[in-house]
Design a protein around this motif. Structure first.
Motif, mmCIF file in Angstrom:
data_model
loop_
_atom_site.group_PDB
_atom_site.id
_atom_site.type_symbol
_atom_site.label_atom_id
_atom_site.label_comp_id
_atom_site.label_asym_id
_atom_site.label_seq_id
_atom_site.Cartn_x
_atom_site.Cartn_y
_atom_site.Cartn_z
ATOM 1 N N HIS A 157 0.849 -1.213 0.000
ATOM 2 C CA HIS A 157 0.000 0.000 0.000
ATOM 3 C C HIS A 157 0.869 1.242 0.000
ATOM 4 O O HIS A 157 1.840 1.342 0.754
ATOM 5 C CB HIS A 157 -1.026 -0.018 1.142
ATOM 6 C CG HIS A 157 -0.489 0.144 2.536
ATOM 7 N ND1 HIS A 157 -0.294 1.383 3.114
ATOM 8 C CD2 HIS A 157 -0.151 -0.761 3.495
ATOM 9 C CE1 HIS A 157 0.142 1.222 4.363
ATOM 10 N NE2 HIS A 157 0.251 -0.067 4.611
ATOM 11 N N ASP A 177 6.203 1.541 6.411
ATOM 12 C CA ASP A 177 4.763 1.251 6.312
ATOM 13 C C ASP A 177 4.093 2.251 5.385
ATOM 14 O O ASP A 177 3.673 3.284 5.821
ATOM 15 C CB ASP A 177 4.161 1.302 7.721
ATOM 16 C CG ASP A 177 2.708 0.867 7.733
ATOM 17 O OD1 ASP A 177 2.231 0.347 6.715
ATOM 18 O OD2 ASP A 177 2.043 1.069 8.775
ATOM 19 N N ASP A 178 3.976 2.026 4.112
ATOM 20 C CA ASP A 178 4.414 0.799 3.500
ATOM 21 C C ASP A 178 5.194 1.138 2.233
ATOM 22 O O ASP A 178 4.957 0.573 1.172
ATOM 23 C CB ASP A 178 3.194 -0.087 3.242
ATOM 24 C CG ASP A 178 3.567 -1.467 2.710
ATOM 25 O OD1 ASP A 178 4.680 -1.922 3.020
ATOM 26 O OD2 ASP A 178 2.792 -2.034 1.957
ATOM 27 N N GLU A 209 -5.346 1.824 2.624
ATOM 28 C CA GLU A 209 -5.134 0.733 3.587
ATOM 29 C C GLU A 209 -5.355 1.232 5.002
ATOM 30 O O GLU A 209 -6.058 0.605 5.797
ATOM 31 C CB GLU A 209 -3.721 0.165 3.433
ATOM 32 C CG GLU A 209 -3.536 -1.219 4.073
ATOM 33 C CD GLU A 209 -3.154 -1.207 5.551
ATOM 34 O OE1 GLU A 209 -3.216 -2.269 6.187
ATOM 35 O OE2 GLU A 209 -2.806 -0.132 6.079
ATOM 36 N N GLU A 210 -4.751 2.397 5.297
ATOM 37 C CA GLU A 210 -4.818 2.912 6.674
ATOM 38 C C GLU A 210 -6.226 3.383 7.048
ATOM 39 O O GLU A 210 -6.558 3.502 8.221
ATOM 40 C CB GLU A 210 -3.807 4.056 6.873
ATOM 41 C CG GLU A 210 -2.361 3.681 6.558
ATOM 42 C CD GLU A 210 -1.730 2.696 7.553
ATOM 43 O OE1 GLU A 210 -2.451 2.188 8.435
ATOM 44 O OE2 GLU A 210 -0.517 2.439 7.420
ATOM 45 N N ASP A 237 3.683 -5.719 3.601
ATOM 46 C CA ASP A 237 3.329 -4.559 4.413
ATOM 47 C C ASP A 237 4.251 -4.547 5.633
ATOM 48 O O ASP A 237 4.179 -5.431 6.483
ATOM 49 C CB ASP A 237 1.852 -4.674 4.822
ATOM 50 C CG ASP A 237 1.292 -3.365 5.348
ATOM 51 O OD1 ASP A 237 2.080 -2.434 5.558
ATOM 52 O OD2 ASP A 237 0.060 -3.292 5.539
ATOM 53 N N ILE A 238 5.123 -3.539 5.670
ATOM 54 C CA ILE A 238 6.165 -3.404 6.703
ATOM 55 C C ILE A 238 7.206 -4.516 6.531
ATOM 56 O O ILE A 238 7.335 -5.431 7.337
ATOM 57 C CB ILE A 238 5.576 -3.384 8.137
ATOM 58 C CG1 ILE A 238 4.388 -2.406 8.194
ATOM 59 C CG2 ILE A 238 6.650 -3.000 9.170
ATOM 60 C CD1 ILE A 238 3.676 -2.342 9.545
#
Ligand SMILES: [Zn+2]
Length: 470
Positions: A157, A177-178, A209-210, A237-238
């Motif tokens: 993302h 992130d990310d 995403e967030e 992701d991360i």
């Protein structure tokens, strides 16, 4: 002894008995060998191995630094022409990602179709007002018309956040992130677009995403409604390998759901009665990644976590799971929560914020290699066998499996794999001819079976566990 031998020579019935005994010993030896050895490592494809070497940590670093340069990539931040021209906000990030995909496409003679999936999310949850959201993606269509219907996908993302999810003006660098997952998607596109594969690969970056997985949900629903055959979705992701002293850079976690989110009541009943809790398509994908790792040794080990996601956290793979697709999440071994979802600041000598200086670019490159190897292996492999069944009409201690030919005509042979019900990964393997039925002298009541298709070069499909057949 001598007379006994002579006896065997003169009695045809005894001769056949000794031949039977020899055959039985040979069969037993073979069975024991299969049972005791670890599964043979799948062969490496030299083309894929060479491509993995082209994945560059300095390219990844440049991508992440560029993403951070937009100051914030909050889904709610500016996307008007002035902001895009000024190089700040999510609109500028979107345009830059699109131009990167277009550049890779230019370098491969137009092999990528670069697209936006744009929609308006209405107010609700963490979306305060109607907001236009765009996913950016590049499609590398498969070279084989029949196999091109099959899709494997990698995603990250590109939106970011700081301490306040509604803050659209303060910096939200989102390097790890990310930015890291976005960089994995882009780097896989850059490197794999130099090769050709029978099946289709989609390189995706999503927004929202967030705010609540809005981008990936829209994309997965679109895929489902248009009947796309997505065989695997890899969500990164991360994956920045935060440089905290407790980090373990030799592993990356791979989360996969056990009981399928999209399972029907009938499917869930069957899972309960037959012990299928660890055999969802996503779990098969996780095992496949572990197998790919053994073949290509990208320098990092997938740590399979048999769980949808971390406690209290979610991710874009879930959007694909909800539509019935196999999807997993890659995340670094140890997250530093001072370096994600935080305003950039210093307090009592402790630094907060998701800044590039905390990202280990070599680590991201290793994660990208594991992703690229998985995408390339799946896109090279034949389709998985269809309608895999296990005969259950008779009570017997052997197990007979049947399946439909893997469509597309690229199969050389099949492999039946099995493991103890308590084991995480496949333990035994029996290669079978290009047929659609075989009997294994092992009780189906004691193990879990699956069948996979293999092509002439040794590319393996995902493993498909059987359904009981009467
Ligand atoms: Zn994230």
């Amino acid at each position: 002894m001598g007379s006994a031998l002579r006896t065997f020579h003169f009695h045809p019935r005894a001769t056949s008995r000794i031949l039977l005994a020899v055959a039985a010993i040979a069969w037993l030896t073979m069975t024991i060998a299969v049972a005791q050895d670890a599964l043979p490592v799948s062969p490496s494809d030299p083309q894929i191995a060479t491509a993995l070497q082209r994945i560059s940590s300095s390219r990844i670093q440049a991508t992440i630094e560029r993403l951070v340069s937009f100051q914030t990539r909050s889904t709610l931040s500016a996307a008007d022409p002035a902001a895009i021209a000024g190089g700040h906000g999510i609109g500028a990030a979107r345009e830059w990602i699109k131009s990167e995909f277009e550049r890779y496409s230019h370098d491969c003679g137009g092999c990528l179709e670069v697209k936006l999936d744009t929609f308006t999310e209405l107010p609700g949850g963490r979306i305060p007002k109607a907001t236009e959201i765009s996913n950016v993606y590049a499609v590398m269509k498969g070279a084989d018309p029949e196999s091109a219907k099959r899709i494997v996908l990698v995603t990250g993302h590109y939106d970011s956040r700081n301490s306040d999810n509604a803050d659209i003006s303060n910096p939200a660098p989102g390097a790890n992130d990310d930015g890291s997952g976005t960089a994995v998607s882009l780097e896989c596109a850059r490197v794999l677009s130099q090769l050709k594969f029978p099946a289709t690969i989609i390189f995706l970056t999503v927004a929202g995403e967030e705010q609540g997985l809005n981008g990936s949900r829209h994309f997965a629903q679109m895929a489902k409604s248009q009947g796309w055959d997505i065989e695997a979705a890899l969500n990164n992701d991360i994956v920045g390998g935060d440089r905290s002293p407790q980090q373990d850079t030799s592993v990356v976690r791979v989360f996969s759901e056990g009981v399928p989110t999209a399972g029907t009541d009938a499917e869930l009943r069957q899972i309960r009665s037959l012990g299928g809790e660890s055999d969802s398509p996503s779990r098969q994908l996780a095992r496949y990644i572990a197998d790919v790792d053994r073949t290509y040794a990208p320098g990092i080990k997938p740590m399979l976590i048999f769980r949808l996601d971390r406690y209290l956290r979610g991710g874009d793979h879930t959007s694909f799971n909800e539509q019935g697709y196999a999807a997993v999440r890659f995340t670094e071994f140890r997250e530093d929560f001072n370096h994600q979802h935080q305003n950039v600041r210093s307090e009592n000598g402790v630094e907060f914020g998701d800044l590039p200086k905390f990202v280990n670019f070599d680590y991201v490159a290793m994660v990208a290699r594991l992703n690229a190897a998985t995408l390339a292996s799946l896109a090279s492999a034949p389709a998985p066998p269809a309608k895999v069944g296990l005969l259950t009409a008779k009570l017997e201690n052997d197990s007979t499996l049947t399946w439909d030919q893997s469509p597309g005509g690229r199969v050389a042979n099949y492999e039946v794999v099995w493991r103890a019900t308590t084991s995480p990964e496949w333990e035994h393997l029996q290669s079978v001819e290009n047929t659609t039925r075989t009997t294994i002298p092992v009780s189906k009541d004691n193990v879990i079976f699956a069948v996979r298709a293999v092509d002439a070069q040794g590319h393996r499909s995902l493993a498909v566990p059987p359904l009981p057949e009467r």
